[in-house]
Design a protein around this motif. Structure first.
Motif, PDB file in Angstrom:
ATOM      1  N   ILE A 187      16.209 -15.913  -2.587  1.00  0.00           N
ATOM      2  CA  ILE A 187      14.931 -16.080  -2.015  1.00  0.00           C
ATOM      3  C   ILE A 187      14.084 -15.052  -1.513  1.00  0.00           C
ATOM      4  N   GLU A 188      14.662 -14.021  -1.014  1.00  0.00           N
ATOM      5  CA  GLU A 188      13.799 -12.841  -0.387  1.00  0.00           C
ATOM      6  C   GLU A 188      13.269 -12.143  -1.553  1.00  0.00           C
ATOM      7  N   GLN A 189      13.731 -12.035  -2.741  1.00  0.00           N
ATOM      8  CA  GLN A 189      13.296 -11.300  -3.921  1.00  0.00           C
ATOM      9  C   GLN A 189      12.148 -12.391  -4.659  1.00  0.00           C
ATOM     10  N   GLU A 190      12.217 -13.546  -4.566  1.00  0.00           N
ATOM     11  CA  GLU A 190      11.260 -14.412  -5.053  1.00  0.00           C
ATOM     12  C   GLU A 190      10.021 -14.475  -4.144  1.00  0.00           C
ATOM     13  N   LEU A 191      10.244 -14.347  -2.831  1.00  0.00           N
ATOM     14  CA  LEU A 191       9.342 -14.370  -1.769  1.00  0.00           C
ATOM     15  C   LEU A 191       8.268 -13.142  -1.935  1.00  0.00           C
ATOM     16  N   GLU A 192       9.062 -11.882  -2.416  1.00  0.00           N
ATOM     17  CA  GLU A 192       8.335 -10.616  -2.488  1.00  0.00           C
ATOM     18  C   GLU A 192       7.349 -10.732  -3.767  1.00  0.00           C
ATOM     19  N   MET A 193       7.938 -11.366  -4.902  1.00  0.00           N
ATOM     20  CA  MET A 193       7.141 -11.383  -5.954  1.00  0.00           C
ATOM     21  C   MET A 193       5.862 -12.419  -5.888  1.00  0.00           C
ATOM     22  N   GLN A 194       6.056 -13.268  -5.045  1.00  0.00           N
ATOM     23  CA  GLN A 194       4.971 -14.485  -4.844  1.00  0.00           C
ATOM     24  C   GLN A 194       3.858 -13.910  -3.969  1.00  0.00           C
ATOM     25  N   ILE A 195       4.323 -12.994  -2.880  1.00  0.00           N
ATOM     26  CA  ILE A 195       3.677 -12.343  -1.967  1.00  0.00           C
ATOM     27  C   ILE A 195       2.672 -11.336  -2.892  1.00  0.00           C
ATOM     28  N   ASP A 196       3.149 -10.538  -3.534  1.00  0.00           N
ATOM     29  CA  ASP A 196       2.514  -9.651  -4.624  1.00  0.00           C
ATOM     30  C   ASP A 196       1.351 -10.432  -5.338  1.00  0.00           C
ATOM     31  N   ALA A 197       1.676 -11.777  -5.936  1.00  0.00           N
ATOM     32  CA  ALA A 197       0.831 -12.441  -6.635  1.00  0.00           C
ATOM     33  C   ALA A 197      -0.268 -12.837  -5.681  1.00  0.00           C
ATOM     34  N   TYR A 198      -0.029 -13.387  -4.562  1.00  0.00           N
ATOM     35  CA  TYR A 198      -1.083 -13.691  -3.472  1.00  0.00           C
ATOM     36  C   TYR A 198      -2.021 -12.534  -3.176  1.00  0.00           C
ATOM     37  N   ARG A 199      -1.438 -11.405  -3.300  1.00  0.00           N
ATOM     38  CA  ARG A 199      -2.492 -10.205  -2.981  1.00  0.00           C
ATOM     39  C   ARG A 199      -3.270  -9.777  -4.127  1.00  0.00           C
ATOM     40  N   SER A 200      -2.992 -10.203  -5.287  1.00  0.00           N
ATOM     41  CA  SER A 200      -3.774  -9.851  -6.538  1.00  0.00           C
ATOM     42  C   SER A 200      -5.255  -9.727  -6.081  1.00  0.00           C
ATOM     43  N   TYR A 201      -6.086  -8.849  -6.661  1.00  0.00           N
ATOM     44  CA  TYR A 201      -7.490  -8.809  -6.566  1.00  0.00           C
ATOM     45  C   TYR A 201      -8.143  -8.467  -7.797  1.00  0.00           C
ATOM     46  N   SER A 202      -8.851  -9.275  -8.485  1.00  0.00           N
ATOM     47  CA  SER A 202      -9.429  -8.847  -9.755  1.00  0.00           C
ATOM     48  C   SER A 202     -10.876  -8.595  -9.498  1.00  0.00           C
ATOM     49  N   PRO A 203     -11.760  -7.952 -10.047  1.00  0.00           N
ATOM     50  CA  PRO A 203     -12.982  -7.727  -9.981  1.00  0.00           C
ATOM     51  C   PRO A 203     -13.963  -8.769 -10.262  1.00  0.00           C
ATOM     52  N   HIS A 204     -13.838  -9.668 -11.021  1.00  0.00           N
ATOM     53  CA  HIS A 204     -14.754 -10.746 -11.634  1.00  0.00           C
ATOM     54  C   HIS A 204     -14.672 -11.956 -10.547  1.00  0.00           C
ATOM     55  N   GLN A 205     -16.296 -12.395 -10.561  1.00  0.00           N
ATOM     56  CA  GLN A 205     -16.409 -13.577  -9.781  1.00  0.00           C
ATOM     57  C   GLN A 205     -15.930 -14.717 -10.265  1.00  0.00           C
ATOM     58  N   PRO A 206     -15.365 -15.790  -9.427  1.00  0.00           N
ATOM     59  CA  PRO A 206     -14.752 -16.898  -9.759  1.00  0.00           C
ATOM     60  C   PRO A 206     -15.909 -17.822 -10.765  1.00  0.00           C
ATOM     61  N   SER A 207     -15.364 -18.189 -11.577  1.00  0.00           N
ATOM     62  CA  SER A 207     -16.253 -19.281 -12.483  1.00  0.00           C
ATOM     63  C   SER A 207     -16.991 -20.276 -11.594  1.00  0.00           C
ATOM     64  N   ASN A 208     -16.094 -20.814 -10.557  1.00  0.00           N
ATOM     65  CA  ASN A 208     -16.988 -22.037  -9.697  1.00  0.00           C
ATOM     66  C   ASN A 208     -15.711 -22.173  -8.481  1.00  0.00           C
ATOM     67  N   LEU A 209     -16.552 -22.620  -7.442  1.00  0.00           N
ATOM     68  CA  LEU A 209     -15.665 -22.712  -6.227  1.00  0.00           C
ATOM     69  C   LEU A 209     -15.579 -24.331  -5.978  1.00  0.00           C
ATOM     70  N   LEU A 210     -16.213 -25.164  -6.705  1.00  0.00           N
ATOM     71  CA  LEU A 210     -16.124 -26.778  -6.630  1.00  0.00           C
ATOM     72  C   LEU A 210     -15.253 -26.823  -7.828  1.00  0.00           C
ATOM     73  N   PHE A 211     -14.130 -27.489  -6.962  1.00  0.00           N
ATOM     74  CA  PHE A 211     -13.045 -27.619  -8.075  1.00  0.00           C
ATOM     75  C   PHE A 211     -12.749 -29.311  -8.113  1.00  0.00           C
ATOM     76  N   ASP A 212     -12.342 -29.698  -9.734  1.00  0.00           N
ATOM     77  CA  ASP A 212     -11.698 -30.930  -9.806  1.00  0.00           C
ATOM     78  C   ASP A 212     -10.290 -30.861  -9.452  1.00  0.00           C
ATOM     79  N   PRO A 213      -9.665 -31.892  -8.994  1.00  0.00           N
ATOM     80  CA  PRO A 213      -8.109 -31.888  -8.916  1.00  0.00           C
ATOM     81  C   PRO A 213      -7.497 -31.706  -9.823  1.00  0.00           C
TER      82      PRO A 213
END
Length: 282
Positions: free
Chosen positions: A134-160
């Protein structure tokens, strides 16, 4: 960008800017206006500039965009459930190297409780031999949440991302078999196993895995710290590094991990703060 693979009221303060000033919020951000509470979003007008300013909240980079047909830059700041009500500030760095602060007010919001009965006790109190996983999996997921790429999102109004009933909203104070656990950090959509799960915006798959709590999981980076996580899937149809377009199928609804039945759990994260996905829906 690092690709990972694993086993998911307002008061004006002199000298500062007011977040969510409704009179000048662009139309394509209006659905995010006046949502400055834990689990919500603050919109901060950064003014006009020929170059995109950099913004940081609690040391983490923030989504900054320039809506179409405007010359203004806006910061879209994710407010985590752990954020205390009161005055908070972001740091703004301009192209000429000048640094300033802008403040916003976070108001209180109380989320309801949810009590869930699980038959399998290992998902309430995992055995000692499972905790390392669980600890190892949490660490990988936290790293993913902290990703920051430079391109602007295509949209901020989402479909479900999936059709179905919204079975558990964001922010619920959860109790499993009577024991308190972390608040619900996403939106649950009840749907039959095998229902297609689609990307709500363009992005890149940065992490997939089969996790103890989340089951089969996909993380998609939409750009500038906006991350979607989809879990409890029955199938994953993408690999890390795959580019996805809005509405592309990334997986299928399932009942893997800690669940009581088939559904999609969808997280939305801004600047490493989990926020309510429903705020972004049409």
């Amino acid at each position: 960008m690092q690709v990972l693979l694993g086993l998911g009221a307002l008061a004006l303060v002199p000298g500062y800017a007011l977040a969510n000033q409704k009179s000048n919020i662009p139309a394509n951000l209006a659905h995010l206006g006046n949502k400055t509470f834990p689990g919500g979003v603050a919109l901060i007008d950064l003014g006009a500039s020929s170059v995109r300013p950099q913004v940081f909240f609690e040391g983490k980079p923030v989504l900054v965009l320039q809506p179409a047909q405007t010359d203004q830059w806006w910061a879209v700041v994710g407010i985590s459930l752990a954020t205390a009500p009161g005055t908070h500030e972001v740091t703004v760095s301009s192209a000429d190297g000048l640094t300033s602060q802008k403040t916003f007010q976070v108001r209180q919001k109380k989320y309801p409780e949810q009590h869930i009965k699980l038959k399998d006790r290992k998902y309430v109190s995992p055995p000692a031999q499972t905790l390392k996983r669980i600890e190892q999996e949490l660490e990988m997921q936290i790293d993913a949440y902290r990703s920051y790429s430079p391109h602007q999102p295509s949209n901020l109004l989402f479909d479900p991302p999936s059709p179905g009933r919204r079975s558990s909203p964001f922010g619920l104070q959860r109790f499993f078999n009577g024991e308190p656990r972390n608040p619900h950090s996403g939106l649950d959509i009840a749907a039959p196993t095998g229902t297609s799960v689609r990307a709500p915006a363009d992005g890149t798959v940065i992490l997939i895995g089969d996790y103890f709590f989340n089951g089969l999981t996909v993380f998609v980076d939409h750009g500038m710290g906006l991350i979607s996580m989809f879990c409890h899937l029955s199938e994953i149809e993408k690999l890390p590094g795959d580019k996805v377009r809005r509405s592309d199928v990334i997986g299928k609804v399932g009942a893997t991990g800690r669940v009581t039945g088939p559904h999609l759990h969808w997280n939305v994260s801004l600047n490493d703060s989990r926020v309510d996905p429903a705020l972004f829906l049409r």
